[in-house]
Design an enzyme around this catalytic site. Structure first.
Site, PDB file in Angstrom:
ATOM      1  N   ASP A 183       0.838  -1.193   0.000  1.00  0.00           N
ATOM      2  CA  ASP A 183       0.000   0.000   0.000  1.00  0.00           C
ATOM      3  C   ASP A 183       0.873   1.244   0.000  1.00  0.00           C
ATOM      4  OD1 ASP A 183      -2.357   1.797   0.740  1.00  0.00           O
ATOM      5  OD2 ASP A 183      -3.297  -0.169   0.870  1.00  0.00           O
ATOM      6  N   HIS A 225      -3.737   6.055   3.436  1.00  0.00           N
ATOM      7  CA  HIS A 225      -4.500   4.879   3.032  1.00  0.00           C
ATOM      8  C   HIS A 225      -3.972   3.594   3.656  1.00  0.00           C
ATOM      9  CE1 HIS A 225      -5.999   1.816   0.125  1.00  0.00           C
ATOM     10  NE2 HIS A 225      -7.015   2.629  -0.004  1.00  0.00           N
ATOM     11  N   SER A 233     -11.254  -0.725  -0.957  1.00  0.00           N
ATOM     12  CA  SER A 233     -10.010  -0.722  -0.177  1.00  0.00           C
ATOM     13  C   SER A 233     -10.265  -1.056   1.279  1.00  0.00           C
ATOM     14  CB  SER A 233      -9.341   0.656  -0.249  1.00  0.00           C
ATOM     15  OG  SER A 233      -8.630   0.831  -1.438  1.00  0.00           O
TER      16      SER A 233
END
Length: 753
Positions: free
Chosen positions: A140, A180, A467
């Site tokens: 990520d 994220h 996600s």
């Protein structure tokens, strides 16, 4: 320093596919042989490092960038187009693929999953399952490993953006900051104020996406390669592109990781609700591709003269808590001048020109009770507020917005608002399948991915997206691995799919298999299942009209993992004209016994009335019912001929680059420009004939672009008598030396559209 507006911005106005206009094609443009490219070579036969170096000595101008041993059998190079074409000839039966860009895909707490308390799961020995002893790799944007809820779980990692051992999230001074990866890691294994699904699992961070949450194929494959070396148990990739194809290098690398014993979990993408939108690596056959469902949510509705309009809260908005009737007024684009009469009212605002935050803040300052932003293109949208606005801000579809606007224009409108509780609905943004070429069912399962609260650098935040759904499943895989240490990826995937709950839409109709896979995961049932069926979905391929009464076979293995003998029997699917099933009779399996079973499907395609057929085969045993999704297609299904188009900055100051994916190739392909007012044809940015399926990556010289202004462009592909296109707007500013971006904030272009 103030950021300068970009020279070229593409605004996608439609994700639907429409018939392209009749165009007069110019001569085929020739690519400059000196254009520099980066490509990944996937070798048909294994070669040593020495062999690869020896091969490249034949083309000394090519620069070797990476050698892959585990995730792929191959390497990446950079060089001129003519040299890469020469390399293709030297490795004629291998795959030479362009390097793509991948991006991140983003109140119910993650303490709930499928209606069960996350920390309330126990194995057959009645021992609590927390993921202890299981290693989960997260590819990520990095992880804030100093976060108090993640410090206990952090087990190291690597940064493939900066090439060091510090996989920290991008900080503001390094470019566009990110959060994220920290959010994803928290869903999997936070252990503090927020409790993840597997709070005792060890998290290994692989930073493959840099500033702004984007990274290259090379970086992601390098991360997969390292995860295989590190022998992680579970691997989560909440990233992807919108290319619906099974043969991109990352999808192939994930399949390789699964073959090495890693359970790979990936998000399906946020390009829904249309079919054929699942993107790579969510197309990887052996990985678990995850779509997004809703946990228990309070959804606001607006009632006007008996009609109910569904509102979507923007991420970052306060809850919609309006209970009495309010007058609804139209306030244009939401400028301060247009909102002067908004006090105490609900304001309807058209999307465009101003950012969502500006519209919401202007409405608040004008005293409005709430704001509804309706879309300026087909369908609804899911937006974000990037600053606090203390009134609720929601979105509405274009059709509903225009209908309400028309009513307001003719009379005074008062609306009552109310809340309806929803759960287990597939999010509109969640990408759907099937997968082109292989006709596989993707996603495999769905999991909560809306309004998910988790860790971010410096605190906590609620986000939505596939996600957020994928790490729910990655955490669930960690619990299953702890409960069954001897299980491999196939068994873990089967347990989740065999016990999933099929979901129904708001009309009470069952979602199609390629929308939800097997359904929403049910963790407790997965842990305690007594049977595994592998594979957990069946693809019978493509039938041709010429194949009268053709027969296709599928094979499954049924394994009894209970401590007693069990009887198994199939029930026939719903009858379909032209289709005949051949299923085995009932059978018994002793404890620990497994059996390979053939399932036959005979069809007469001349009687088919659809292009895609799907459903479930039901296997019964004791109190359990296992539903196996299946799918088959007739001839060339109605998938889009062109997808995944993007336009960005080239490798040099004087060039731009575009990418596009042609799932089945094209007899004709082009990028046409039109005058915005008269729709007069201006010219082509590119145009070709007879292209094979796959990715096109090309550079365009700056001088090929028209004069400053706003243009309509149409990206089209034609094959087998069908022509599809994507429509966009190309804005060329007069600001001179400025940056380029492929994304647009609504206040960056003031041209009225």
């Amino acid at each position: 320093m103030k950021k300068i507006i970009s020279t070229v911005v593409l605004i996608f106005l439609s994700t639907s596919f429409v018939e392209a206009s009749t165009l007069i094609h110019p001569p085929i443009p020739l690519e400059s042989p000196t254009t520099e490219k980066v490509a990944i070579v996937i070798l048909e036969e294994e070669k040593s490092e020495q062999d690869i170096h020896q091969l490249l000595r034949k083309i000394p101008s090519l620069q070797l960038r990476q050698i892959y041993k585990y995730a792929l059998n191959g390497f990446s190079v950079k060089g001129k187009a003519k040299d890469i074409e020469e390399l293709k000839k030297l490795v004629s039966h291998s795959i030479v693929s362009p390097v793509n860009t991948y991006h991140v895909h983003a109140e119910e707490s993650i303490k709930m999953i499928g209606g069960q308390e996350v920390r309330g799961y126990f194995d057959h020995k009645n021992e609590r399952l927390t993921g202890k002893g299981v290693t989960v790799g997260v590819i990520d944007t990095g992880i804030d490993y100093n976060h108090p809820d993640l410090r206990k779980n952090y087990g190291g990692g690597f940064d493939f953006v900066d090439e060091d051992r510090d996989p920290m999230e991008t900080k503001p001074e390094q470019g566009t900051s990110t959060l994220h990866g920290t959010h994803v890691a928290g869903i999997i294994g936070a252990n503090g104020k927020v409790q993840g699904v597997a709070p005792d699992a060890t998290i290994i961070a692989y930073r493959a996406l840099g500033p702004g949450g984007s990274g290259t194929t090379e970086q992601v494959i390098a991360a997969i390669e390292q995860a295989i070396k590190d022998k992680v148990d579970i691997l989560n990739l909440s990233l992807g592109n919108n290319v619906n194809g099974p043969d991109l290098p990352i999808s192939m690398a994930l399949n390789k990781a699964v073959e090495q014993g890693i359970t790979a979990v990936t998000s399906s993408g946020n390009s829904g609700p249309n079919n054929w939108t699942v993107g790579s690596p969510g197309t990887a056959s052996k990985a678990i591709s995850v779509g997004a469902s809703t946990p228990k949510l309070q959804i606001p509705f607006l009632e006007v003269d008996g009609s109910r309009l569904r509102l979507e809260l923007l991420q970052g908005s306060v809850d919609w808590d309006l209970t009495k009737s309010h007058e609804v007024i139209f306030a244009g684009i939401g400028s301060k001048q247009e909102l002067k009469n908004a006090s105490g009212k609900i304001v309807l605002i058209e999307r465009g020109d101003l950012s969502f935050t500006e519209k919401g803040r202007n409405a608040f300052e004008a005293g409005a009770a709430g704001a509804i932003i309706y879309n300026n293109t087909k369908g609804t949208f899911f937006g974000n507020l990037d600053a606090n606005v203390t009134i609720p801000v929601t979105s509405l579809s274009k059709a509903d917005g225009e209908k309400l606007k028309k009513k307001i224009a003719s009379e005074k409108v008062f609306a009552r608002t109310f809340l309806i509780e929803e759960k287990d609905i597939i999010a509109d943004f969640s990408s759907r399948g099937p997968v082109t070429s292989t006709w596989e069912i993707k996603p495999d399962v769905v999991a909560p991915g809306v309004a998910i609260n988790s860790t971010v650098p410096g605190g906590y935040l609620s986000l939505q997206g596939t996600s957020m759904a994928a790490p729910h499943v990655a955490g669930a895989c960690a619990l299953l691995k702890q409960a069954h240490p001897d299980w491999g990826p196939e068994q873990i995937k089967a347990a989740l799919m065999n016990t999933a709950k099929p979901l129904v839409n708001r009309k009470g109709e069952l979602y199609r298999t390629y929308e939800q896979g097997a359904g929403r995961i049910q963790m407790e049932k997965a842990i305690k299942t007594s049977t595994l069926v592998m594979p957990s979905s069946l693809q019978f391929g493509k039938f041709q009209l010429a194949d009268r009464m053709h027969e296709h076979s599928g094979f499954i293995t049924v394994e009894n993992i209970s401590n007693q003998s069990q009887k198994y029997s199939f029930s026939l699917p719903s009858a379909e004209k032209g289709i005949s099933w051949h299923l085995p009779l009932s059978f018994y399996l002793e404890q620990g016994e497994k059996k390979r079973i053939e399932i036959k499907l005979s069809v007469d395609p001349t009687l088919f009335t659809k292009k895609v057929y799907d459903g479930t085969l039901d296997l019964h045993t004791g109190s359990e019912e296992i539903k196996l999704p299946y799918l088959y297609v007739l001839e060339e299904p109605d998938y889009p001929r062109v997808m995944g188009f993007s336009f960005g900055k080239g490798d040099t100051h004087e060039t731009y680059r575009y990418e596009v994916y042609l799932p089945g190739g094209a007899e004709e392909f082009g990028i046409a420009m039109f005058d915005i007012d008269s729709l007069r044809f201006i010219g082509f940015l590119d145009w070709r004939r007879n292209i094979g399926k796959g990715q096109i990556l090309e550079e365009i010289k700056k001088e090929k672009l028209p004069l400053p202004g706003l243009y309509k462009i149409k990206v089209f592909a034609k094959k087998a008598g069908k022509e599809d296109s994507l429509e966009s707007y190309l804005h060329i500013s007069q600001n001179g030396q400025i940056d380029l971006t492929t994304t647009l904030k609504e206040n960056e272009i003031k041209t009225k559209m």
